[in-house]
Design a protein around this motif. Structure first.
Motif, short mmCIF file in Angstrom:
data_model
loop_
_atom_site.label_atom_id
_atom_site.label_comp_id
_atom_site.label_asym_id
_atom_site.label_seq_id
_atom_site.Cartn_x
_atom_site.Cartn_y
_atom_site.Cartn_z
N ASP A 1 12.94 2.63 -13.90
CA ASP A 1 12.73 1.71 -14.81
C ASP A 1 12.20 0.30 -14.29
O ASP A 1 11.17 -0.39 -15.00
CB ASP A 1 13.85 1.27 -15.59
CG ASP A 1 14.15 2.47 -16.58
OD1 ASP A 1 13.64 3.19 -16.77
OD2 ASP A 1 15.32 2.36 -17.16
N VAL A 2 12.39 -0.17 -13.14
CA VAL A 2 11.95 -1.30 -12.72
C VAL A 2 10.48 -1.29 -12.33
O VAL A 2 9.83 -2.50 -12.76
CB VAL A 2 12.70 -1.59 -11.09
CG1 VAL A 2 13.27 -2.95 -11.59
CG2 VAL A 2 13.67 -0.58 -10.72
N PHE A 3 9.93 -0.21 -12.05
CA PHE A 3 8.51 -0.14 -11.86
C PHE A 3 7.83 0.21 -13.27
O PHE A 3 6.86 -0.01 -13.34
CB PHE A 3 8.19 0.93 -10.79
CG PHE A 3 8.84 0.76 -9.45
CD1 PHE A 3 8.46 -0.35 -8.80
CD2 PHE A 3 9.75 1.62 -8.99
CE1 PHE A 3 8.97 -0.54 -7.53
CE2 PHE A 3 10.27 1.57 -7.74
CZ PHE A 3 10.02 0.37 -6.83
N TRP A 4 8.68 0.79 -14.05
CA TRP A 4 8.12 1.31 -15.21
C TRP A 4 7.69 0.47 -16.06
O TRP A 4 6.44 0.61 -16.81
CB TRP A 4 8.93 2.55 -15.93
CG TRP A 4 8.45 3.43 -16.91
CD1 TRP A 4 7.83 4.48 -16.65
CD2 TRP A 4 8.65 3.27 -18.22
NE1 TRP A 4 7.47 4.94 -17.73
CE2 TRP A 4 8.01 4.14 -18.73
CE3 TRP A 4 9.12 2.27 -19.01
CZ2 TRP A 4 7.87 4.48 -20.27
CZ3 TRP A 4 9.05 2.42 -20.57
CH2 TRP A 4 8.63 3.67 -21.10
N THR B 1 3.48 -0.70 -0.30
CA THR B 1 2.44 0.11 -0.76
C THR B 1 2.35 0.53 -2.00
O THR B 1 1.63 0.92 -2.71
CB THR B 1 1.95 1.27 0.49
OG1 THR B 1 3.13 2.18 0.25
CG2 THR B 1 1.88 0.73 1.74
N VAL B 2 3.48 0.77 -2.39
CA VAL B 2 3.81 1.45 -3.71
C VAL B 2 3.09 0.69 -4.81
O VAL B 2 2.90 1.19 -5.92
CB VAL B 2 5.32 1.71 -4.01
CG1 VAL B 2 5.97 0.30 -4.22
CG2 VAL B 2 5.69 2.57 -5.13
N LYS B 3 3.02 -0.67 -4.60
CA LYS B 3 2.68 -1.78 -5.72
C LYS B 3 1.21 -1.64 -6.09
O LYS B 3 0.86 -1.82 -7.28
CB LYS B 3 2.77 -3.05 -5.19
CG LYS B 3 4.47 -3.47 -5.05
CD LYS B 3 4.67 -4.63 -4.74
CE LYS B 3 6.06 -4.94 -4.76
NZ LYS B 3 6.69 -6.33 -4.67
N ILE B 4 0.63 -0.74 -5.22
CA ILE B 4 -0.77 -0.49 -5.66
C ILE B 4 -0.97 0.51 -7.00
O ILE B 4 -1.89 0.49 -7.62
CB ILE B 4 -1.60 0.28 -4.56
CG1 ILE B 4 -3.26 -0.06 -4.56
CG2 ILE B 4 -1.43 1.72 -4.37
CD1 ILE B 4 -3.97 0.32 -3.59
N ASP C 1 9.79 0.17 -2.56
CA ASP C 1 10.28 1.24 -2.73
C ASP C 1 10.93 1.41 -1.36
O ASP C 1 10.29 1.17 -0.21
CB ASP C 1 9.03 2.23 -2.74
CG ASP C 1 9.67 3.71 -3.11
OD1 ASP C 1 9.93 4.10 -4.30
OD2 ASP C 1 9.55 4.52 -2.05
N TYR C 2 12.23 2.24 -1.48
CA TYR C 2 13.05 2.51 -0.29
C TYR C 2 12.01 3.16 0.78
O TYR C 2 12.27 3.51 1.88
CB TYR C 2 14.05 3.39 -0.64
CG TYR C 2 14.24 4.36 -0.70
CD1 TYR C 2 14.60 5.56 0.13
CD2 TYR C 2 14.03 4.96 -2.01
CE1 TYR C 2 14.42 6.87 -0.28
CE2 TYR C 2 13.96 6.32 -2.55
CZ TYR C 2 14.11 7.18 -1.52
OH TYR C 2 14.23 8.54 -1.93
#
Lengths: 242, 213, 218
Positions: free
Chosen positions: A198-201, A51-54, A45-46
């Motif tokens: 979307d990429v994370f979604w 850490t966003v991956k948690i 994440d920008y």
């Protein structure tokens, strides 16, 4: 054939024995695809960095923590209305799983909150609600283990689950009222503006499916164990009587 | 106003103890239940009083007609004899006249102002049984009523039961000793025991038995 | 029902009934907190609403297991269940008796303890109002918890674990009323929500508690 036939222990054991390997395989597949995709093949994440991956653990665990309680509520109602033993045992089996999901949500939340908000714990409404949910789970499990007679325990925990559900919802609103917090809004609302991109979604949805399957698998396994334990107790009682 | 039981099975702790039980208790009659310890006398009486569900079978009882006297007397040690009894009289809606009568009848009048804590075991029992008189209910369900009563008190209580029967009441009594009620019928529960041979059938209600892996 | 209320009140005030213990506990909390936190007036004034509500809640909790446990042990509960009094009514009456000997004295004593904790002037009225509205909910929720554990030998600790999460909404709204009142803010919203919880609990929980007692008696 009526759906209630599955409430017969024998039928349930047969069906679950057939379903369990499939559920397990699907869980492993979804979780490995979702988590590997999420952890290694999504951009950072920008703002939040890696850490966003948690999110791939935190959000599904949090969802299942609530869904597990809802499932327990439904199972308790079925037990109280229709007196199907399997239903009561499924509620009993789901409680520790739900508690574990709650704890995972709390711990991953703390790990995420530290870099993001600069603190392990904040009395944010959502965090607080989960802490309270955790207490509800503990009380429910404690009551199951305290009452000796299995049917009495099922009745009492069923009543507790129903009353507890009402108070859990009340607590949620009370806590919201008490402190408007810093938590971001729902990550998966249908409202596109609030949604994560979307990429994370997509991997997140796969992870959620994986957690649902994991829950189903664990509850099936634990319910089977509970049924066997009840059977052992019944056989022993018959033995003593004979 | 009769109590009728048909094909009744009762369970204790999930295990059926008595099955296929049937009897009729008509007004003016007494029925004494006999059987060894653990045969299920208390379980049967609690089931009849609606404190626990029957496994199967039918119980036809007059509505709000049963007065239950369990092993425990339900006395409050900090209240005196009259207060204890007056409470139950108020609950059953019978009033102070019934209290005075019951005290008189159970030979408790001289103890009326004494705290229940200071009564002897037999006196407590008499006070517990006096509650039946203030309940105003026709069918008495008695679980070992004579425990800790001396011979004179047993005779006194047998007289009370006889009067109750004479007024059209009835009594179901689980007891080991002879109350001296010659007119009472006797029902031995031993043949109704959920026997070892019939056990598989008795377990028919338990979904956790039977063939499954 | 009136007879049951009269009996429970009489038993509570006679020796060994435990009347006043909750009150003494409440006082102790109000004394111990300043000893732990320090005597600074502004700190105490700020935490006073919360401390008073938490203290009242814990004091209430102390005497809950007496609601049904004693009657269960001496057999009265069996006899009550076979009497003409409906169990729902008996639960409601016993909760009322608990409130009269615990919640009501706490409500009346709270302003005095507010002085010890430097509760700001406008807070006193709302402290009494919020406790008067909220403590009935504490009693009836507690009666439900007590009904769940009535058959257990050592149910006291388990009951705390069951009851305290159920107390959360009442505590939040109750303390919020006092907090806002003490700060001179508008209190209508939390007060209405607190009253709503109390009304809902009074209307519905006796049924749940009666069901739990019937299960425990069988």
């Amino acid at each position: 054939m009526s759906i209630w036939e599955y409430a017969n222990p024998k039928k349930f054991m047969q069906t679950s024995a057939w379903a369990l390997p499939w559920a397990l395989a699907a869980t492993v597949l979804c979780l490995s695809v979702g988590l590997i995709w999420g952890f290694f093949f999504t951009p950072d994440d920008y703002k939040q960095g890696a850490t966003v991956k948690i999110i791939y653990l935190h959000v599904p665990a949090a969802m299942m923590a609530i869904n597990a309680w809802v499932m327990m509520l439904v199972a308790s109602l079925i037990w109280i209305v229709r007196r199907h033993h399997v239903s009561a045992l499924a509620a009993k089996a789901a409680a520790p799983v739900g508690l574990t999901f709650t704890l995972i949500a709390l711990v991953t939340g703390a790990l995420w909150g530290q870099p993001m908000w600069g603190t392990w714990w904040a009395w944010d409404p959502r965090l607080t609600s989960f802490l309270i949910l955790c207490l509800f789970y503990m009380g429910y499990i404690a009551l199951w283990s305290a009452v000796e007679d299995p049917d009495t325990a099922a009745d009492l925990t069923g009543v507790l689950c129903i009353v507890g559900s009402v108070f859990a919802v009340l607590s949620r609103y009370a806590v919201n009222f008490w402190n408007q917090g810093l938590h971001q809004g729902a990550s998966l609302s249908m409202d596109a503006k609030e949604n994560v991109s979307d990429v994370f979604w997509i991997p997140l949805v796969i992870c959620i499916a994986g957690f649902i399957l994991l829950f189903v698998t664990l509850v099936l396994m634990r319910t089977r164990t509970e049924i066997r334990a009840r059977r052992v107790a019944a056989l022993l009682a018959r033995e003593r009587l004979a | 106003m009769e109590l009728t039981v048909r094909n009744l099975s009762v369970a204790r702790g999930g295990i059926t103890v008595l099955e296929g039980l049937g009897f009729t208790l008509a007004p003016g009659r007494a029925l004494v239940l006999r059987g060894p310890n653990g045969v299920g006398k208390t379980t049967l009486l609690r089931t009849l009083c609606g404190l626990q569900p029957a496994v199967r079978g039918e119980i036809a009882a007059p509505p709000e007609g049963l007065a239950y006297a369990s092993h425990a007397d339900g006395l409050k040690s900090m209240l005196d004899v009259r207060e204890n009894l007056a409470f139950w009289a108020a609950v059953f809606g019978t009033g102070p006249a019934a209290v005075a009568r019951a005290l008189e009848r159970m030979n408790l009048s001289t103890l009326a102002a004494r705290r229940a804590a200071n009564l002897s075991a037999g006196q407590k029992r008499r006070l517990g049984l006096a509650r039946l008189l203030v309940s105003g209910r026709p069918v008495w369900v008695l679980d070992e009523p004579t425990v800790s009563l001396d011979t004179a008190s047993v005779a006194l209580f047998a007289g009370v039961i006889r009067d109750h029967l004479g007024q059209g009441g009835s009594a179901l009594i689980a007891t080991h000793i002879d109350l001296g009620l010659d007119e009472a019928e006797i029902l031995d529960l031993t043949p109704f025991r959920a026997a070892t041979g019939a056990l598989a059938q008795a377990w028919g209600d338990d979904p956790f038995l039977g063939d499954f892996a | 029902m009136i007879a049951l209320l009269a009996r429970d009140l009489r038993l509570a005030v006679r020796a060994g009934g435990g009347f006043g213990l909750g009150l003494a506990f409440f006082l102790l909390v109000a004394v111990l907190v300043p000893l732990g936190v320090g005597p600074q007036g502004d700190t105490l004034a700020r935490i006073a609403p919360g401390i008073l509500w938490v203290g009242a809640l814990l004091a209430c909790l102390l005497s809950l297991d007496r609601i049904f446990a004693l009657d269960f042990e001496d057999g009265s509960l069996d006899l009550l269940a076979t009497s003409p009094v409906p169990m729902e009514g008996a639960v409601a009456v016993k909760a009322l008796a608990h409130w009269l000997v615990t919640g009501l004295p706490l409500t009346l004593a709270a302003p005095v303890l507010g002085v010890l904790l430097y509760l700001p002037g406008p807070g006193y009225l709302w402290l009494v109002v919020s406790l008067a509205l909220g403590t009935p909910a504490l009693s009836v929720i507690g009666a439900f918890g007590a009904a769940l554990v009535v058959g257990l030998k050592r149910g006291g600790l388990l009951m705390s674990l069951l009851v305290l999460p159920l107390y959360v909404p009442t505590l939040i709204f109750g303390a919020e009323v006092v907090k806002r009142g003490a700060a001179g803010m508008e209190v209508a919203t939390p007060l209405a929500l607190l009253a709503g919880i109390t009304a809902g609990a009074l209307a519905l929980l006796p049924f749940a508690a009666a069901a739990a007692i019937r299960v425990n008696l069988r």
